[in-house]
Design a protein around this motif. Structure first.
Motif, PDB file in Angstrom:
ATOM      1  N   ILE A   1       0.872  -1.177   0.000  1.00 19.70           N
ATOM      2  CA  ILE A   1       0.000   0.000   0.000  1.00 19.70           C
ATOM      3  C   ILE A   1       0.908   1.226   0.000  1.00 19.70           C
ATOM      4  O   ILE A   1       1.722   1.413   0.900  1.00 19.70           O
ATOM      5  CB  ILE A   1      -0.919   0.016   1.231  1.00 19.70           C
ATOM      6  N   ARG A   2       0.771   2.061  -1.026  1.00 21.08           N
ATOM      7  CA  ARG A   2       1.616   3.245  -1.159  1.00 21.08           C
ATOM      8  C   ARG A   2       0.791   4.497  -0.852  1.00 21.08           C
ATOM      9  O   ARG A   2      -0.382   4.586  -1.212  1.00 21.08           O
ATOM     10  CB  ARG A   2       2.200   3.322  -2.570  1.00 21.08           C
ATOM     11  N   GLN A   3       1.435   5.448  -0.192  1.00 22.12           N
ATOM     12  CA  GLN A   3       0.778   6.697   0.182  1.00 22.12           C
ATOM     13  C   GLN A   3       1.452   7.867  -0.527  1.00 22.12           C
ATOM     14  O   GLN A   3       2.682   7.913  -0.635  1.00 22.12           O
ATOM     15  CB  GLN A   3       0.841   6.902   1.696  1.00 22.12           C
ATOM     16  N   PHE A   4       0.614   8.798  -1.011  1.00 21.94           N
ATOM     17  CA  PHE A   4       1.111   9.968  -1.728  1.00 21.94           C
ATOM     18  C   PHE A   4       0.499  11.240  -1.149  1.00 21.94           C
ATOM     19  O   PHE A   4      -0.668  11.242  -0.733  1.00 21.94           O
ATOM     20  CB  PHE A   4       0.769   9.875  -3.221  1.00 21.94           C
ATOM     21  N   ASP A   5       1.285  12.301  -1.140  1.00 19.31           N
ATOM     22  CA  ASP A   5       0.799  13.597  -0.691  1.00 19.31           C
ATOM     23  C   ASP A   5      -0.185  14.163  -1.711  1.00 19.31           C
ATOM     24  O   ASP A   5       0.124  14.245  -2.898  1.00 19.31           O
ATOM     25  CB  ASP A   5       1.987  14.554  -0.501  1.00 19.31           C
ATOM     26  N   MET A   6      -1.372  14.548  -1.264  1.00 21.57           N
ATOM     27  CA  MET A   6      -2.401  15.027  -2.187  1.00 21.57           C
ATOM     28  C   MET A   6      -2.035  16.363  -2.846  1.00 21.57           C
ATOM     29  O   MET A   6      -2.519  16.674  -3.924  1.00 21.57           O
ATOM     30  CB  MET A   6      -3.736  15.165  -1.455  1.00 21.57           C
ATOM     31  N   LYS A   7      -1.210  17.155  -2.204  1.00 18.16           N
ATOM     32  CA  LYS A   7      -0.856  18.456  -2.776  1.00 18.16           C
ATOM     33  C   LYS A   7       0.271  18.346  -3.802  1.00 18.16           C
ATOM     34  O   LYS A   7       0.214  18.962  -4.858  1.00 18.16           O
ATOM     35  CB  LYS A   7      -0.449  19.425  -1.656  1.00 18.16           C
ATOM     36  N   THR A   8       1.275  17.562  -3.473  1.00 13.18           N
ATOM     37  CA  THR A   8       2.462  17.509  -4.328  1.00 13.18           C
ATOM     38  C   THR A   8       2.537  16.269  -5.203  1.00 13.18           C
ATOM     39  O   THR A   8       3.258  16.258  -6.206  1.00 13.18           O
ATOM     40  CB  THR A   8       3.733  17.554  -3.466  1.00 13.18           C
ATOM     41  N   GLY A   9       1.824  15.205  -4.814  1.00 13.44           N
ATOM     42  CA  GLY A   9       1.930  13.942  -5.533  1.00 13.44           C
ATOM     43  C   GLY A   9       3.153  13.134  -5.162  1.00 13.44           C
ATOM     44  O   GLY A   9       3.368  12.047  -5.703  1.00 13.44           O
ATOM     45  N   GLU A  10       3.957  13.623  -4.225  1.00 15.55           N
ATOM     46  CA  GLU A  10       5.170  12.906  -3.862  1.00 15.55           C
ATOM     47  C   GLU A  10       4.864  11.720  -2.947  1.00 15.55           C
ATOM     48  O   GLU A  10       3.924  11.775  -2.148  1.00 15.55           O
ATOM     49  CB  GLU A  10       6.152  13.847  -3.170  1.00 15.55           C
ATOM     50  N   PRO A  11       5.646  10.644  -3.044  1.00 18.95           N
ATOM     51  CA  PRO A  11       5.448   9.485  -2.172  1.00 18.95           C
ATOM     52  C   PRO A  11       5.749   9.842  -0.728  1.00 18.95           C
ATOM     53  O   PRO A  11       6.666  10.604  -0.436  1.00 18.95           O
ATOM     54  CB  PRO A  11       6.436   8.454  -2.714  1.00 18.95           C
ATOM     55  N   VAL A  12       4.947   9.287   0.193  1.00 14.35           N
ATOM     56  CA  VAL A  12       5.091   9.557   1.616  1.00 14.35           C
ATOM     57  C   VAL A  12       5.546   8.309   2.370  1.00 14.35           C
ATOM     58  O   VAL A  12       6.457   8.361   3.189  1.00 14.35           O
ATOM     59  CB  VAL A  12       3.768  10.083   2.211  1.00 14.35           C
ATOM     60  N   LYS A  13       4.909   7.180   2.073  1.00 20.17           N
ATOM     61  CA  LYS A  13       5.151   5.972   2.860  1.00 20.17           C
ATOM     62  C   LYS A  13       4.628   4.780   2.094  1.00 20.17           C
ATOM     63  O   LYS A  13       3.758   4.918   1.229  1.00 20.17           O
ATOM     64  CB  LYS A  13       4.426   6.093   4.217  1.00 20.17           C
ATOM     65  N   GLU A  14       5.155   3.611   2.385  1.00 18.88           N
ATOM     66  CA  GLU A  14       4.596   2.382   1.831  1.00 18.88           C
ATOM     67  C   GLU A  14       4.577   1.305   2.908  1.00 18.88           C
ATOM     68  O   GLU A  14       5.435   1.270   3.786  1.00 18.88           O
ATOM     69  CB  GLU A  14       5.374   1.901   0.607  1.00 18.88           C
ATOM     70  N   ILE A  15       3.543   0.458   2.847  1.00 18.43           N
ATOM     71  CA  ILE A  15       3.360  -0.622   3.813  1.00 18.43           C
ATOM     72  C   ILE A  15       3.246  -1.928   3.032  1.00 18.43           C
ATOM     73  O   ILE A  15       2.382  -2.063   2.164  1.00 18.43           O
ATOM     74  CB  ILE A  15       2.100  -0.409   4.665  1.00 18.43           C
ATOM     75  N   ARG A  16       4.089  -2.880   3.341  1.00 20.33           N
ATOM     76  CA  ARG A  16       4.059  -4.184   2.688  1.00 20.33           C
ATOM     77  C   ARG A  16       3.224  -5.160   3.505  1.00 20.33           C
ATOM     78  O   ARG A  16       3.317  -5.196   4.732  1.00 20.33           O
ATOM     79  CB  ARG A  16       5.483  -4.724   2.517  1.00 20.33           C
ATOM     80  N   ILE A  17       2.399  -5.928   2.811  1.00 25.12           N
ATOM     81  CA  ILE A  17       1.666  -7.026   3.442  1.00 25.12           C
ATOM     82  C   ILE A  17       2.360  -8.302   2.988  1.00 25.12           C
ATOM     83  O   ILE A  17       2.037  -8.880   1.942  1.00 25.12           O
ATOM     84  CB  ILE A  17       0.174  -7.015   3.045  1.00 25.12           C
ATOM     85  N   GLU A  18       3.350  -8.720   3.761  1.00 28.37           N
ATOM     86  CA  GLU A  18       4.275  -9.758   3.324  1.00 28.37           C
ATOM     87  C   GLU A  18       3.587 -11.075   2.995  1.00 28.37           C
ATOM     88  O   GLU A  18       4.058 -11.826   2.136  1.00 28.37           O
ATOM     89  CB  GLU A  18       5.349  -9.981   4.390  1.00 28.37           C
ATOM     90  N   ASP A  19       2.478 -11.383   3.649  1.00 31.84           N
ATOM     91  CA  ASP A  19       1.814 -12.671   3.440  1.00 31.84           C
ATOM     92  C   ASP A  19       0.716 -12.609   2.384  1.00 31.84           C
ATOM     93  O   ASP A  19      -0.031 -13.576   2.215  1.00 31.84           O
ATOM     94  CB  ASP A  19       1.224 -13.177   4.755  1.00 31.84           C
ATOM     95  N   SER A  20       0.614 -11.494   1.676  1.00 28.36           N
ATOM     96  CA  SER A  20      -0.391 -11.366   0.618  1.00 28.36           C
ATOM     97  C   SER A  20       0.299 -11.128  -0.724  1.00 28.36           C
ATOM     98  O   SER A  20       1.129 -10.225  -0.844  1.00 28.36           O
ATOM     99  CB  SER A  20      -1.331 -10.191   0.914  1.00 28.36           C
ATOM    100  N   PRO A  21      -0.052 -11.905  -1.752  1.00 32.48           N
ATOM    101  CA  PRO A  21       0.570 -11.694  -3.061  1.00 32.48           C
ATOM    102  C   PRO A  21       0.064 -10.449  -3.773  1.00 32.48           C
ATOM    103  O   PRO A  21       0.789  -9.842  -4.557  1.00 32.48           O
ATOM    104  CB  PRO A  21       0.213 -12.961  -3.840  1.00 32.48           C
ATOM    105  N   TRP A  22      -1.194 -10.065  -3.510  1.00 38.50           N
ATOM    106  CA  TRP A  22      -1.729  -8.833  -4.096  1.00 38.50           C
ATOM    107  C   TRP A  22      -3.061  -8.507  -3.431  1.00 38.50           C
ATOM    108  O   TRP A  22      -3.741  -9.393  -2.922  1.00 38.50           O
ATOM    109  CB  TRP A  22      -1.914  -8.958  -5.617  1.00 38.50           C
ATOM    110  N   ILE A  23      -3.383  -7.234  -3.410  1.00 34.23           N
ATOM    111  CA  ILE A  23      -4.666  -6.785  -2.881  1.00 34.23           C
ATOM    112  C   ILE A  23      -5.393  -5.996  -3.964  1.00 34.23           C
ATOM    113  O   ILE A  23      -4.774  -5.452  -4.882  1.00 34.23           O
ATOM    114  CB  ILE A  23      -4.512  -5.947  -1.603  1.00 34.23           C
ATOM    115  N   ASN A  24      -6.697  -5.933  -3.825  1.00 32.46           N
ATOM    116  CA  ASN A  24      -7.524  -5.352  -4.872  1.00 32.46           C
ATOM    117  C   ASN A  24      -8.024  -3.957  -4.482  1.00 32.46           C
ATOM    118  O   ASN A  24      -7.512  -2.957  -4.946  1.00 32.46           O
ATOM    119  CB  ASN A  24      -8.696  -6.298  -5.172  1.00 32.46           C
TER     120      ASN A  24
END
Length: 239
Positions: free
Chosen positions: A56-79
């Motif tokens: 899950i990636r997070q972006f700043d709504m004003k600048t569009g720059e990346p803020v943070k990412e969270i990995r779900i190590e036991d999940s191959p993909w989320i929808n």
């Protein structure tokens, strides 16, 4: 067009120097909360030696720059994902939905706390290839199944409170109004269901090819639906 290249304004070399670097591999569901855009994405999956991992990636709504990412190590993909005001994230893992014997153990809803702790919120039946997810006016977690017509309401403790049914199977997008009315679009059959509280579903729109994840435009009182294979948007007025 509202904003051209809001995310990815930097050239490729500049993107690598951002902290964290700007990456989008295969974005699916998204949500906006407290000035952040949350996007369901994944890493890996390019070979047998490079397993796919949900991110899950997070972006700043004003600048569009990346803020943070969270990995779900036991999940191959989320929808799809939905974010509460405190930053808690709920994410659907659609899992195995093809073939004659899909594996129900792969059908999950994940819960991610604001500090990044990941746990399985719900797993297996009555989930059936869970896709769209949203909160109802009471703060319950509502999940639309892709594998059948089920629209499931869970409490924050994971208890199944209610099962409703869309007019068509193959659910993808899910919008819930302040009065509890639910709108569900079918990416398989191209229709939009409306479920008013206490009433059966009714089909209010049809012939929308590949009707995918959906949002509500409050300014114009209409549903906005991406059409995956058509590189376009469908607009469904609710008047």
């Amino acid at each position: 067009m509202h904003t051209l290249r809001w995310i990815g304004l930097q050239n490729s070399d500049e993107r690598k120097t951002l902290h964290p670097p700007l990456v989008l591999n295969e974005p699916f569901g998204s949500d906006i909360m407290n000035g952040l855009l949350y996007v369901a994405d994944r890493d890996g999956g390019t070979s047998d030696d490079d397993p796919s991992v949900a991110v899950i990636r997070q972006f700043d709504m004003k600048t569009g720059e990346p803020v943070k990412e969270i990995r779900i190590e036991d999940s191959p993909w989320i929808n799809d994902i939905e974010v509460k005001e405190d930053g808690t994230i709920y994410a659907t893992q659609t899992g195995d939905f093809s073939g004659e014997n899909p594996n129900p153990d792969t059908w999950m809803v994940w819960k991610v706390t604001p500090d990044g702790e990941t746990t399985i919120f719900v797993q297996g039946k009555p989930l059936n290839a869970p896709n769209g997810i949203a909160f109802d006016p009471d703060g319950n977690i509502v999940v639309a199944n892709f594998g059948n017509t089920g629209v499931l309401t869970f409490s924050e403790s994971g208890e199944l409170l209610k099962t409703e049914n869309a007019a068509q199977a193959g659910s993808d997008g899910l919008v819930i109004m302040p009065d509890g009315t639910k709108y569900i679009c079918s990416v398989r059959q191209g229709g939009v269901s409306r479920i008013r509280p206490g009433e059966p579903a009714e089909l209010i729109a049809s012939n929308i090819p590949n009707a995918a994840s959906m949002c509500y435009d409050a300014g114009t009182n209409q549903l906005v639906i991406p059409m995956n294979q058509n590189n376009g948007l469908a607009f469904i007025p609710l008047d």
